[in-house]
Design a protein around this motif. Structure first.
Motif, PDB file in Angstrom:
ATOM      1  N   THR A 121       0.755  -1.419   0.027  1.00 53.71           N
ATOM      2  CA  THR A 121      -0.013   0.082   0.055  1.00 53.71           C
ATOM      3  C   THR A 121       1.096   1.344  -0.157  1.00 53.71           C
ATOM      4  O   THR A 121       1.970   1.097   0.266  1.00 53.71           O
ATOM      5  N   ARG A 122       0.248   2.333  -0.326  1.00 49.06           N
ATOM      6  CA  ARG A 122       1.175   3.472  -0.568  1.00 49.06           C
ATOM      7  C   ARG A 122       0.206   4.760  -0.206  1.00 49.06           C
ATOM      8  O   ARG A 122      -1.059   4.735  -0.771  1.00 49.06           O
ATOM      9  N   GLU A 123       0.534   5.722   0.234  1.00 46.67           N
ATOM     10  CA  GLU A 123      -0.563   7.073   0.370  1.00 46.67           C
ATOM     11  C   GLU A 123       0.057   8.007  -0.561  1.00 46.67           C
ATOM     12  O   GLU A 123       1.253   8.192  -0.916  1.00 46.67           O
ATOM     13  N   VAL A 124      -0.685   8.600  -1.137  1.00 50.15           N
ATOM     14  CA  VAL A 124      -0.678   9.569  -2.286  1.00 50.15           C
ATOM     15  C   VAL A 124      -1.863  10.722  -1.900  1.00 50.15           C
ATOM     16  O   VAL A 124      -2.795  10.497  -1.846  1.00 50.15           O
ATOM     17  N   ALA A 125      -1.129  12.031  -1.855  1.00 52.49           N
ATOM     18  CA  ALA A 125      -2.176  13.015  -1.551  1.00 52.49           C
ATOM     19  C   ALA A 125      -3.139  12.854  -0.322  1.00 52.49           C
ATOM     20  O   ALA A 125      -4.233  13.203  -0.156  1.00 52.49           O
ATOM     21  N   GLY A 126      -2.356  11.941   0.597  1.00 52.73           N
ATOM     22  CA  GLY A 126      -3.295  11.951   1.869  1.00 52.73           C
ATOM     23  C   GLY A 126      -4.149  10.872   1.705  1.00 52.73           C
ATOM     24  O   GLY A 126      -4.772  10.549   2.599  1.00 52.73           O
ATOM     25  N   ILE A 127      -4.370   9.877   0.888  1.00 56.04           N
ATOM     26  CA  ILE A 127      -5.229   8.959   0.518  1.00 56.04           C
ATOM     27  C   ILE A 127      -4.147   7.452   0.379  1.00 56.04           C
ATOM     28  O   ILE A 127      -3.305   7.635  -0.412  1.00 56.04           O
ATOM     29  N   ASN A 128      -4.933   6.423   1.105  1.00 56.06           N
ATOM     30  CA  ASN A 128      -4.026   5.351   0.988  1.00 56.06           C
ATOM     31  C   ASN A 128      -4.823   4.641  -0.122  1.00 56.06           C
ATOM     32  O   ASN A 128      -5.774   4.444  -0.643  1.00 56.06           O
ATOM     33  N   GLY A 129      -3.844   3.789  -0.842  1.00 56.20           N
ATOM     34  CA  GLY A 129      -4.073   3.004  -1.995  1.00 56.20           C
ATOM     35  C   GLY A 129      -3.361   1.891  -2.298  1.00 56.20           C
ATOM     36  O   GLY A 129      -2.501   1.562  -1.477  1.00 56.20           O
ATOM     37  N   GLU A 130      -3.685   1.025  -3.153  1.00 54.79           N
ATOM     38  CA  GLU A 130      -3.165  -0.397  -3.151  1.00 54.79           C
ATOM     39  C   GLU A 130      -2.136  -0.179  -4.582  1.00 54.79           C
ATOM     40  O   GLU A 130      -2.707   0.417  -5.420  1.00 54.79           O
ATOM     41  N   VAL A 131      -0.929  -0.713  -4.475  1.00 51.61           N
ATOM     42  CA  VAL A 131      -0.024  -0.773  -5.195  1.00 51.61           C
ATOM     43  C   VAL A 131      -0.202  -1.851  -6.374  1.00 51.61           C
ATOM     44  O   VAL A 131      -0.421  -2.981  -5.983  1.00 51.61           O
ATOM     45  N   PHE A 132      -0.319  -1.658  -7.719  1.00 52.35           N
ATOM     46  CA  PHE A 132      -0.487  -2.269  -8.825  1.00 52.35           C
ATOM     47  C   PHE A 132       0.842  -2.537  -9.703  1.00 52.35           C
ATOM     48  O   PHE A 132       1.294  -1.473  -9.902  1.00 52.35           O
ATOM     49  N   GLU A 133       1.086  -3.599 -10.355  1.00 51.24           N
ATOM     50  CA  GLU A 133       2.102  -3.590 -11.499  1.00 51.24           C
ATOM     51  C   GLU A 133       1.242  -3.835 -12.711  1.00 51.24           C
ATOM     52  O   GLU A 133       0.438  -4.698 -12.896  1.00 51.24           O
TER      53      GLU A 133
END
Length: 229
Positions: A121-133
């Motif tokens: 998981t990674r946070e972008v602009a204060g929002i947590n998201g799931e990392v995909f390849e």
């Protein structure tokens, strides 16, 4: 005359939506790769059925109202409002209809070979998201691999509903395969490699006046008929 950078930027967005009506207003800022024009800082605001797209550093913006997109430019104190549907019709009539992405050097997916979650998981602009390849083939036939951060954030999904209407209105073409894959998963992009990255999102769309046309739209049909008997 509409600025080509404004039109090209509208086609670089990497989000997708369903066709359901927009229910929540908001504002999204992001950076996007615009091909030959380099990186662009974009802000998109939506309210009701209207979507406004602003490009940092330009005295121009585009706005979707209903089924029509308008280009709004200011020069020398004069404001011009141009319906893009008329520009498309004029180009087609003159035999000049071409793919905007090809003209501007924007790279976009033609085929998705694989898209899988990495478990991170990674946070972008204060929002947590799931990392995909994501492994994909671009519009020039080259194989690409990028890391995307995707989310089911409700406000981003509402933005996508407005943006899909914008994409269809401006291009008359379906979204690319990557966008269709995200749609099927019910996810929106927080980032996609170094090509797209959300920098801010808010549920404040700004003043209602920002979504009104500042002048009467021009009738380009009158211009195309000039000089004809």
């Amino acid at each position: 005359m509409i600025r080509s950078a404004t039109l090209a930027a509208a086609l670089t967005c990497t989000t997708i939506a369903t066709t359901a009506p927009v229910l929540a207003d908001g504002q999204l800022s992001y950076t996007a790769d615009a091909g030959k024009m380099g990186k662009m800082q974009m802000t998109e605001s939506w309210q009701g059925d209207a979507l406004r797209m602003d490009i940092e550093g330009m005295d121009a913006y585009m706005i979707l109202r209903g089924a029509e997109i308008y280009s709004v430019t200011a020069s020398g104190g004069q404001v011009m409002v141009i319906p893009l549907s008329q520009l498309k019709n004029m180009g087609a009539a003159a035999g000049q209809e071409t793919t905007q992405q090809d003209q501007t050097g924007v790279v976009f997916p033609q085929e998705i070979n694989d898209m899988r979650a990495t478990g991170e998981t990674r946070e972008v602009a204060g929002i947590n998201g799931e990392v995909f390849e994501v492994k994909w083939i671009d519009n020039e036939g080259a194989a690409q691999t990028d890391t995307a951060v995707l989310t089911d954030n409700a406000l981003l999904l509402e933005h996508q509903k407005a943006k899909l209407r914008f994409i269809r209105a401006i291009s008359d073409e379906p979204p690319n395969p990557l966008l269709m894959d995200m749609q099927a998963r019910g996810l929106a992009a927080l980032s996609f490699g170094d090509r797209f990255r959300v920098t801010d999102i808010s549920d404040d769309a700004g003043p209602a006046g920002n979504f009104e046309l500042p002048a009467e739209p021009m009738n380009l049909g009158n211009m195309s008929n000039m000089g004809q008997p």
